[in-house]
Design a protein around this motif. Sequence first.
Motif: not given
Lengths: 328, 328
Positions: A233, A253-255, A257-259, A261-266
């Motif tokens: 990352x 897949x983990x990264x 999904x994490x991004x 889930x936090x898709x406000x920036x990315x």
Amino acid sequence: LTRSDGPPAGPGTVRIAVDLLGGDDAPAVVVDGALQACGADPEISLLLVGPRSVADEVLGSPFIGGVTAGPGHGVLVAERRVDMADSVTRGADPRTSIGAAMRELAAGRVDAVVSAGATGACVAAAVMSVGRMPGVRRPALTAILPGANGPVVLLDVGAGMQVQPVDMVQFAVLGAGYARLVGGLDRPRVGLLSVGAEPGKGDRLRRAADAALRVHQLTSATYIGPVEGHDIVTGRRADVIVTDGFTGNILLKGIEAALAAAATRYPPTAVPRAAVLLGVAGAVVACHGAAGGADLASGIALAARLVRTHAIDRLAQARPSRHTEVAQ
Amino acid sequence: LTRSDGPPAGPGTVRIAVDLLGGDDAPAVVVDGALQACGADPEISLLLVGPRSVADEVLGSPFIGGVTAGPGHGVLVAERRVDMADSVTRGADPRTSIGAAMRELAAGRVDAVVSAGATGACVAAAVMSVGRMPGVRRPALTAILPGANGPVVLLDVGAGMQVQPVDMVQFAVLGAGYARLVGGLDRPRVGLLSVGAEPGKGDRLRRAADAALRVHQLTSATYIGPVEGHDIVTGRRADVIVTDGFTGNILLKGIEAALAAAATRYPPTAVPRAAVLLGVAGAVVACHGAAGGADLASGIALAARLVRTHAIDRLAQARPSRHTEVAQ
């Protein structure tokens, strides 16, 4: 198989076979992605491989969002699909959409293949039809992730589940070549994915691979030792990170999904859902099974870029040497 | 070893040994974390294990941010530290801070140990001093992640690099028990981390573990089959996800870094940097080597919670049976 309107190979035009039956939401998302790709790049000529009715639907106009595939595209009828539960060797059957597409690539009638179908079947079809690059034991699905300090090439992300240390060395060679050719890096730093930065960390495969990478002299790349899950990352330590296809697939897949889930920036497109299959003698792009239209379109655009930059041919010249081939 | 002011064991008070020399930024962050934990929970009695000077500094007052460790805390002098590059067995040396802390736990003089030191040394020290729960082959470092649909228990995240299918079954038993006891779930859904949801996906270990998990009848939990890297983040399919320590460590660090990179929505504390070591006969909490003060404090709070809820004793009652012990 029925062939109609073989795509023309005008100067600048890239001929890409698209697997209409690959992916969880095929053919709808594949059609969507194909149309998006054509709208963005008029110099792409698609060969739509799948059921006649679906292909005709894409070639009809006007279409979704006013974008049409337009003239200059072809259809190759192949009615059978490979499901996730099927044996991977089914991908080599030319009556399947992926098998038929790979045969066109092997015959030189298209320049690249894009599929969001079952990864195992896609890899098997590529190896059996197109063949490996000379010297390569095992192809590797290769993704480029948006590291905070620049792009990070990660391989393998799912082509092979059981790998040997020598494969890791070959991945390092292939990944470094890809980083130079596509990422524009002069002398990429290569890391081995493990659980700690100190040599000796990790499982038996990692310890053996670390030793093999230290012995092998990478050309135009530097092996920097083991790196960790977070280094993908940040991109701070390595430009290329090598691992087995099992670990790479899970981490990607983990990264992703994490991004998401936090898709406000990315934005969701920041993590690519298309990866190139390095190590086979042709341009093969595999998209995530859950790929959407935009992902398919990005996969097609990646395929076009690989063809235009002759990346695969150039990579074959910097392919793993006999030394890596026999080293263990 | 010098012992002074052994922590009192008043009703409600939890005695926790803290490894002052564990972690990349020890002792500073450990001191910080210890003070935060005491400030948040006056019913914690710390045994500070490490160099005399550092321990005395913590016990002195007034302190950073006006928080003091106050009375009721103890010091155990152990001057040696275990570095990441050291052999894991060094953790069993009682002259090291982690070895001394584990000895106190084994002797019943503290209720729990918290360390941000080298994971391998912490696990080795726990196994050698405190011992495994009866029937357990291999302890597993266990994290709880904030899935979008509720918490997800992930194990192993780094205790063991080479595991067998039978270990995965034991992880399922331990993880499900933990989800019931600490997560409050009635009948947790257990998934096996792999590269596809279909049975038969993954490497040899996964295929064998999937078969073993299907044969073994979990008590008060349901095995739902293979899950993927993204299922950790969504929590949609499984409440407990089992994997080997190599894969789990890499995935946890990758997700952690991805969420930190996109930290606008998730506060940095959302991904815990403290994990419980399940399978040993005592409460052992390991924090990330790069843990900060808040992470250490959360690790201490977790240890206190485990002790107060008798989680480890209750888990030992639901421990892997003789059946899992011998099954392969």
